[in-house]
Design an enzyme around this catalytic site. Structure first.
Site, PDB file in Angstrom:
ATOM      1  N   ASP A 122      63.540  39.085   8.540  1.00 35.73           N
ATOM      2  CA  ASP A 122      62.771  39.005   7.293  1.00 35.73           C
ATOM      3  C   ASP A 122      62.934  37.649   6.618  1.00 35.73           C
ATOM      4  OD1 ASP A 122      62.590  41.661   7.984  1.00 35.73           O
ATOM      5  OD2 ASP A 122      63.490  42.426   6.134  1.00 35.73           O
ATOM      6  N   ASP A 200      57.355  37.196   3.955  1.00 34.75           N
ATOM      7  CA  ASP A 200      58.521  37.551   4.748  1.00 34.75           C
ATOM      8  C   ASP A 200      58.267  37.062   6.164  1.00 34.75           C
ATOM      9  OD1 ASP A 200      59.513  38.853   2.542  1.00 34.75           O
ATOM     10  OD2 ASP A 200      59.843  40.770   3.557  1.00 34.75           O
ATOM     11  N   HIS A 249      55.577  43.861   7.178  1.00 36.82           N
ATOM     12  CA  HIS A 249      56.121  43.415   8.462  1.00 36.82           C
ATOM     13  C   HIS A 249      55.262  43.893   9.630  1.00 36.82           C
ATOM     14  CE1 HIS A 249      60.218  43.176   6.223  1.00 36.82           C
ATOM     15  NE2 HIS A 249      59.327  42.289   5.779  1.00 36.82           N
ATOM     16  N   ASP A 251      55.835  43.751  12.846  1.00 36.16           N
ATOM     17  CA  ASP A 251      56.472  44.110  14.113  1.00 36.16           C
ATOM     18  C   ASP A 251      56.661  45.612  14.331  1.00 36.16           C
ATOM     19  OD1 ASP A 251      58.386  44.193  12.142  1.00 36.16           O
ATOM     20  OD2 ASP A 251      59.770  42.791  13.099  1.00 36.16           O
ATOM     21  N   CYS A 351      63.942  43.735  13.810  1.00 36.74           N
ATOM     22  CA  CYS A 351      64.238  43.360  12.426  1.00 36.74           C
ATOM     23  C   CYS A 351      65.649  42.812  12.252  1.00 36.74           C
ATOM     24  CB  CYS A 351      64.070  44.565  11.510  1.00 36.74           C
ATOM     25  SG  CYS A 351      62.371  45.083  11.255  1.00 36.74           S
TER      26      CYS A 351
END
Length: 366
Positions: A122, A200, A249, A251, A351
């Site tokens: 992040d 992020d 995010h 991913d 992450c």
């Protein structure tokens, strides 16, 4: 007498940081830590992405600790994951476990505390030999990069490039309290406005000369444009259209696993960039996480948050049997690791890592 620069060695010609994609053979990685973690205040950008049933928990415990039982189990799982990578010959380094349960303030606002050092993905966007500190939208994460300062200074002294995006003021004008919590991708009403660049790093995914980004509740178009301008003509930054009611995010939505192989979330990705027309595109199976499993800051689709050791070996949560079978059928060698306590805190293997060095070179895959 000549003065010796104590910061950088002029004889250094190569950088210890070099990572262009998600799949080249891994040589060095940062793995996060949960030590000192704190419950963030349920401010606008936090409320936009946490599960509705957990908002009361955040409001009651802001600035305090998460349940000790969960953090202890998650810490043990992080150690198991780090040990696996070490056994595979990867150099594993860790950030500092700072005490996040301390209030802090800027001239414009105050926070009851921070969050954690658990998710380096992040905070740090690594592109080639450069580390970029992210200007994150959660006020609780304003000083999160400090946990990585020791590592970043070491990389800098050894020849890496290191930059921080413009530190945002995070004024009230950055937040839209009337954000759309159902279809922000249609209405354009995200928790963050375009008042200043914010992003992020985990809202970007790397494919050599091409990076793919999503507009989310923490990453605005100004932040994506800042990355595009900073990287210049050597890279292309693409915006991926994501139909997510609580985007944060990329991913767990859009994961290139190896050259020619793209894994997608079947519920969120409606339009795939045309450059992937020649790739083998497949949709992930439904998550296997039990519905009563406590998740503080993510959805069950964190199952897609896998981590590539190289083009064939992939680390997957041990309980995700459908995904394990799916990836094996696709030609991958799966390394299962138990991680269900870590994912309570908002992320899985991708992450909790920042791949500092992968053995490869900058190239285009399209």
């Amino acid at each position: 007498m000549a003065v010796v620069d104590p910061v950088a060695d002029p004889a250094v010609t190569t950088s210890p940081v070099e990572s262009y994609n998600e799949w080249d053979p891994l040589e060095e990685v940062i793995v996060g830590t949960l030590g000192g973690c704190a419950v963030p205040a349920c401010e606008t950008a936090v409320a936009a992405v946490v599960p509705h049933r957990q908002k009361d928990f955040f409001e009651r415990n802001a600035g305090g600790a998460f349940p000790a039982e969960y953090t202890a189990r998650a810490a043990a799982e992080l150690e198991e994951f780090a040990a696996l990578l070490t056994s595979l010959g990867v150099r594993v380094v860790r950030p500092d476990a700072l005490d996040q349960r301390r209030p802090f303030a800027t001239p414009d606002w105050s926070s009851l505390g921070g969050l954690y050092s658990a998710m380096p993905r992040d905070v740090l966007l690594i592109v080639g030999d450069t580390v970029i500190e992210s200007p994150m939208a959660w006020r609780s994460r304003y000083f999160e990069a400090h946990a990585y300062r020791r590592l970043l200074m070491d990389y800098f002294r050894r020849g890496a490039k290191w930059i921080s995006a413009p530190r945002p003021r995070l004024l009230d004008s950055l937040y839209d309290e009337d954000f759309d919590d159902e279809r922000p991708y249609r209405s354009g009403r995200y928790a963050t406005t375009e008042a200043e660049p914010t992003f992020d790093a985990a809202d970007f995914i790397r494919c050599g000369r091409d990076l793919f980004a999503q507009r989310s509740h923490v990453t605005n178009l100004a932040g994506i444009e800042w990355v595009r301008r900073h990287l210049g003509d050597s890279y292309r930054v693409h915006l991926v259209e994501v139909a997510d009611h609580a985007p944060m995010h990329i991913d767990a939505t859009f994961m290139p696993l190896a050259p020619g192989k793209l894994l997608l979330n079947p519920e969120r990705v409606k339009t795939v960039p045309s450059c992937f027309d020649s790739w083998d595109i497949r949709f992930a199976p439904q998550p296997a996480l039990p519905e009563d499993h406590v998740l503080y800051m993510s959805s069950a689709w964190v199952s897609m948050n896998v981590f590539m050791v190289d083009e064939r070996r992939v680390v997957v949560e041990a309980g995700e049997a459908p995904l394990i079978d799916f990836l094996q059928d696709w030609g991958f060698d799966v390394l299962p690791v138990s991680f269900r306590n870590v994912i309570r805190f908002g992320g899985c293997f991708h992450c909790v890592t920042a791949d500092v060095r992968r053995r490869g070179e900058l190239r285009s895959y399209f």
